[in-house]
Design a protein around this motif. Structure first.
Motif: not given
Length: 503
Positions: A421-443
Motif C-alpha cells: 500500500n505505501t512506501i516511505t523513505f527513512v534514515d537519510e534515504n538509505r532505507r524505506f518502510v513499506s506497509t501491506s494488506d498482510d497487516k505488517s510493516l517491513r523495513v
C-alpha cells in the motif's frame, strides 16, 4: 262413595272369565288387606310404627371388580403388580382421534421391539447390509428356509442380489485381459515382452470432420478463457488551460512566483504557524473521486491531483488558483502520483497496470512501465544521485524497482504476503518502510531484497497511509501509521524500529 270403592275393587274381576266369579269373591273375603288402601281413613286416633333399616347391605367396589386396574398413561408404579394387572385390557371408550399407528402397541419410542436371540456378528452383518443395500433378514423367520418373505426393506433388491450381505462378494473378479504373445526373447526384432498389445485392444481412430471441428472450437474457447488479454496503453495527450504557458520573461508556470506575499524559496519555517480554521478555496474540475494530492517540491506553489476519472490535473496554489494543465493517458483510474526532487517530472500509477513518466512543463509522456500487475503506490528515490530510480508497490505482493533510463526492472523486493500500500523513505534515504494488506510493516535496506525489520501485531489492520515526522533531526525519525480506526506512532533509530505510542 262406597259404591265407587266397590267398583274399583271389582275392576280386575271384570276382565277375567265369567267362569270364575266365585273364586274372586272368595279371595276378596279371604284377604281383607288387599283393598285396605282403598278404604277411607278412620277417624279414630291410631298410630303405626314403620321399621327402617339404617345400615343396609351394599355391594362394595372390591367385591364387584375382579382386580386392580392401572392407568395406561402411568410411567411409574409404586407397588409390584401382578402379571394379570399389568396386561389387563383397557376399559372405557377409545380415543376416536388416535390413528392406527398411534393405537398400535409400543414398548419403545420407535415401535414394538420383540426379543430375539441374535449373536453380535449376525446383528452387525444385517445392520450393515440394511444400511448399504436397504434389506436385511427378518429375525423372526427361520433362516434355514430363506425366501422372499424372509427379507424386510428392499425385497426386490434382495431377490436380484440373492440376499448378498456386505461381507460376501456378489461380483466375481473380471478376468485379466490377455495380451498378444511376445514371441521368443532370443529374437530381438519379434520380441514384444511387457509392451505387447492386448488381444481386444483397438487403435484410436482419427476423428471425423464434425468431431475435428468440434474439438477445434472447444480448444479455442479453452485457450481464450485462460488467456488474459493485454490492454494496449491509452493514447497520451495534454490540455493547457491557460492562455500563455510562458510569461514575458520566458518563464513557465514551474517558476516559483515572487509576487504572492510569501517567500516560497526560503527553507526556514515561518515564525508563526497556525492550525487551519477556515476553508480558503475549493478546486473543482475532477468528475470523480480524488485519489492523491502532491504539492510541488520545495516551493509548493503548484498542486498535482489524480482522480478516478483517469485524469491528472495541475493547479495553482496562489494567485487565481486556476487549473493549468490536464494530463490524459490512463484508460482506468489513477491510483498514485509522485514528483521528482526538481518537480520537472512526475510518475503516475493507474489501474490499467501502467506506470507513466510525464514532463510537468510540456505535458508529454516520456516513458511507460508495466509488469502486468496493478501498481498501488510509486515513489522516486529522494537522493539526488538516484533520481533515475523509483520503486512501486504492486498488487502481486512485490515492490519493483525500475530505472527510467533503461526502462527495465533492476530489483524486486518480494517478502510481503499481500498487496503493498505505501512506501516511505527513512534514515537519510538509505532505507524505506513499506506497509501491506498482510497487516505488517517491513523495513528494507535500499537495493537489498531482504527486509531486516518486521512488525506485526494481532491488533493491527491493513495500513493504507503512512507519513514521516517533519523534524528530521539527526538519525532519529518518527512517523505515524494510519490503521483501521487507529493512528500508531513509530520511531526508527540505529537500524531498529519500534512502536512509541498508540494515539
Amino acid at each position: 262413595m262406597s259404591a265407587a270403592i266397590a267398583s274399583l275393587a271389582s275392576y280386575g274381576s271384570d276382565s277375567d272369565s265369567e267362569n270364575e266369579p266365585e273364586s274372586n269373591a272368595t279371595n276378596e273375603s279371604d284377604d281383607p288387606d288387599a283393598t285396605s288402601h282403598l278404604k277411607p281413613l278412620q277417624s279414630a286416633n291410631t298410630m303405626s310404627l314403620a321399621i327402617l333399616n339404617s345400615a343396609p347391605e351394599v355391594a362394595v367396589k372390591e367385591s364387584v371388580e375382579t382386580g386392580v386396574h392401572l392407568d395406561p398413561a402411568l410411567k411409574e408404579v409404586s407397588y409390584n403388580p401382578s402379571f394379570e394387572t399389568m396386561f389387563a385390557p383397557e376399559f372405557g371408550p377409545e380415543n376416536p382421534f388416535r390413528s392406527q399407528q398411534m393405537s398400535a402397541p409400543r414398548n419403545m419410542l420407535s415401535g414394538y421391539a420383540e426379543p430375539a436371540h441374535v449373536n453380535d456378528f449376525m446383528f452387525e452383518q444385517q445392520r450393515r447390509t440394511f444400511s448399504t443395500f436397504g434389506y436385511a433378514l427378518d429375525p423372526s423367520v427361520d433362516t434355514n428356509q430363506v425366501s422372499a418373505a424372509s427379507y424386510i426393506g428392499a425385497v426386490e433388491e434382495a431377490e436380484k442380489s440373492k440376499g448378498v450381505t456386505v461381507f460376501e462378494s456378489g461380483h466375481k473378479k473380471p478376468e485379466k485381459r490377455k495380451k498378444v504373445k511376445g514371441g521368443d526373447a532370443g529374437e530381438i526384432d519379434n520380441f514384444l515382452g511387457p509392451w505387447a498389445k492386448y488381444i481386444d485392444e483397438k487403435n484410436v481412430a482419427k476423428p471425423t470432420e464434425d468431431e475435428k471441428k468440434y474439438l477445434e472450437e472447444y480448444l479455442a474457447k479453452r485457450q481464450k478463457r485462460g488467456r488474459v488479454e493485454e490492454e494496449a496503453p491509452a493514447e497520451e495527450k495534454t490540455i493547457l488551460h491557460v492562455k500563455d504557458m510562458f510569461d514575458y520573461q520566458g518563464r513557465s508556470y514551474l517558476h516559483v512566483p515572487q509576487d504572492v506575499g510569501v517567500n516560497l524559496r526560503s527553507t526556514e519555517p515561518p515564525e508563526k504557524c497556525y492550525l487551519p480554521k477556515k476553508q480558503i478555496h475549493v478546486w473543482s474540475g475532477h468528475t470523480k473521486g480524488v485519489s492523491a494530492i502532491r504539492l510541488f517540491p520545495g516551493s509548493g506553489h503548484l498542486l498535482l491531483s489524480s482522480s478516478m476519472d483517469c485524469k491528472i490535473k495541475l493547479w495553482e496554489v496562489y494567485g487565481e488558483r486556476r487549473c493549468i494543465r490536464t494530463f490524459i493517458g490512463h484508460s482506468k483510474a489513477v491510483r498514485d502520483i509522485c514528483f521528482n526532487n526538481a518537480g520537472t517530472q512526475f510518475l503516475s500509477a493507474g489501474y490499467d497496470r501502467y506506470l507513466k513518466l510525464w514532463d510537468s512543463e510540456t505535458g508529454k509522456c516520456i516513458s511507460r512501465f508495466t509488469n502486468r500487475k496493478v501498481p498501488y503506490c510509486v515513489k522516486f528515490n529522494p537522493d539526488e544521485d538516484k533520481q533515475n530510480l523509483f520503486v512501486a508497490g504492486m498488487s502481486d505482493k512485490k515492490i519493483v524497482q525500475w530505472d527510467i533510463r533503461t526502462e527495465e526492472v533492476v530489483q524486486e523486493y518480494d517478502r510481503h504476503l499481500g498487496a503493498v500500500n505505501t512506501i516511505t523513505f527513512v534514515d537519510e534515504n538509505r532505507r524505506f518502510v513499506s506497509t501491506s494488506d498482510d497487516k505488517s510493516l517491513r523495513v528494507w535496506e535500499w537495493d537489498i531484497p531482504v527486509d531486516f525489520k518486521y512488525i506485526a501485531e494481532p491488533s493491527m489492520h491493513s495500513m493504507p497511509a503512512v507519513t514521516l515526522s517533519p523534524n528530521g533531526e539527526s538519525s532519529n525519525h518518527n512517523g505515524a501509521v494510519a490503521s483501521s480506526g487507529e493512528i500508531r506512532y513509530y520511531t526508527t533509530h540505529c537500524r531498529s524500529l519500534q512502536m512509541s505510542q498508540k494515539l
